[in-house]
Design an enzyme around this catalytic site. Sequence first.
Site, PDB file in Angstrom:
ATOM      1  N   GLU A 185     -41.686  33.383 -17.039  1.00 36.41           N
ATOM      2  CA  GLU A 185     -42.149  34.761 -17.307  1.00 36.41           C
ATOM      3  C   GLU A 185     -43.036  35.032 -17.808  1.00 36.41           C
ATOM      4  O   GLU A 185     -43.917  35.056 -18.696  1.00 36.41           O
ATOM      5  CB  GLU A 185     -40.839  35.228 -18.098  1.00 36.41           C
ATOM      6  CG  GLU A 185     -39.330  35.293 -17.460  1.00 36.41           C
ATOM      7  CD  GLU A 185     -38.695  35.365 -18.761  1.00 36.41           C
ATOM      8  OE1 GLU A 185     -37.295  35.600 -17.950  1.00 36.41           O
ATOM      9  OE2 GLU A 185     -38.434  35.698 -19.558  1.00 36.41           O
ATOM     10  N   TRP A 186     -43.082  36.470 -17.679  1.00 33.03           N
ATOM     11  CA  TRP A 186     -44.452  37.473 -17.974  1.00 33.03           C
ATOM     12  C   TRP A 186     -44.290  37.699 -19.107  1.00 33.03           C
ATOM     13  O   TRP A 186     -43.699  38.874 -18.703  1.00 33.03           O
ATOM     14  CB  TRP A 186     -45.498  37.638 -16.388  1.00 33.03           C
ATOM     15  CG  TRP A 186     -46.793  38.926 -17.132  1.00 33.03           C
ATOM     16  CD1 TRP A 186     -46.831  39.457 -17.568  1.00 33.03           C
ATOM     17  CD2 TRP A 186     -47.692  38.431 -16.686  1.00 33.03           C
ATOM     18  NE1 TRP A 186     -47.675  39.731 -18.214  1.00 33.03           N
ATOM     19  CE2 TRP A 186     -49.175  39.153 -18.072  1.00 33.03           C
ATOM     20  CE3 TRP A 186     -48.497  36.948 -16.818  1.00 33.03           C
ATOM     21  CZ2 TRP A 186     -50.155  39.146 -17.943  1.00 33.03           C
ATOM     22  CZ3 TRP A 186     -50.034  36.901 -16.981  1.00 33.03           C
ATOM     23  CH2 TRP A 186     -50.851  37.820 -17.444  1.00 33.03           C
ATOM     24  N   ASP A 197     -46.425  25.480 -34.641  1.00 30.59           N
ATOM     25  CA  ASP A 197     -47.871  25.352 -34.141  1.00 30.59           C
ATOM     26  C   ASP A 197     -47.726  27.112 -34.091  1.00 30.59           C
ATOM     27  O   ASP A 197     -48.713  27.502 -33.418  1.00 30.59           O
ATOM     28  CB  ASP A 197     -47.949  25.154 -32.914  1.00 30.59           C
ATOM     29  CG  ASP A 197     -49.434  24.647 -32.796  1.00 30.59           C
ATOM     30  OD1 ASP A 197     -50.298  24.892 -33.868  1.00 30.59           O
ATOM     31  OD2 ASP A 197     -50.142  24.500 -31.559  1.00 30.59           O
TER      32      ASP A 197
END
Length: 299
Positions: A98-99, A200
């Site tokens: 998804e953007w 991360d």
Amino acid sequence: MEDLIREALSNSSKVRKNSLIDKIIPVEGGCIHDAWCIHLENGIKVFAKSNHIDNVNMFNYEIECLLALNRFANQSYISIPRPVDLITYKNISILCLEWIDLKKSNQRILGKGLALLHKKSSETSNNEFGWDGEGFIGSNTQKKGWEKDWGRFFVNYRLRPQLIQAETWGINVENYEDVLLYLTSYLNAHHPKVSLVHGDLWSGNCGGTKNNSGALYDPASYWGDREVDLSMTKLFGGFSLEFYKGYEDIWPLDVTSKERTAIYNLYHLLNHANIFGGSYKQSSLNILKDLRCRLKTKS
């Protein structure tokens, strides 16, 4: 490459959703994968990462992480992209997500969102630290497996593999067995709750959205001590005091958490030393030296 990406995506109904591809624009920022913004004719945008087909397991792992994080994320505070499709075509693999329209984050909201994710995940019935499959931290592998003892997990599944790899540039693991034994006991005495972590969390892997929520992406998740995420935010900077205030509004940290920051960041420094070399080697050695001094003080 763009023509190859277009060919591959044209075969994915999950990506196109009955619309044709208008254009494909390269996105800068990644150092492991090529990244793309896929514009569909219906106005929808999709984010895509591509790599050689031999590296498809990196994308499989990322999908697992994103699905797990979405399970516990409070969408009012934090957005995490959902996987759309994983495509293998000829010699490439493509992960489509998804953007999310990113902007500078509201640090207090981001901190609250992370704390809510950590807290909700800690309330599950999971009582072991680890991850089922082999993961990745940057371009390095992240060892799979489970342990009930946090100290044993962090030492044997995170630090030791990096130390063994560091033998190529001069570290002798045997010289640090006493430090590793001390860390195992010390971290076990901390008794952290088991939380799902991003894994991360530096400033390049988070941001804000146009809806004013925080955003997390590019994870290297596992079930661990939530402090590993907070520690990494301090490794390279980029997080304001408001971020930490927001976190502590939801789930305050133990007063001794600062004592573990360097220990948890040693994992990432060793990983960077093993991948990039340079000053990360000396930074790793400095922490190992400090930990030995701490051990002698305790003796």
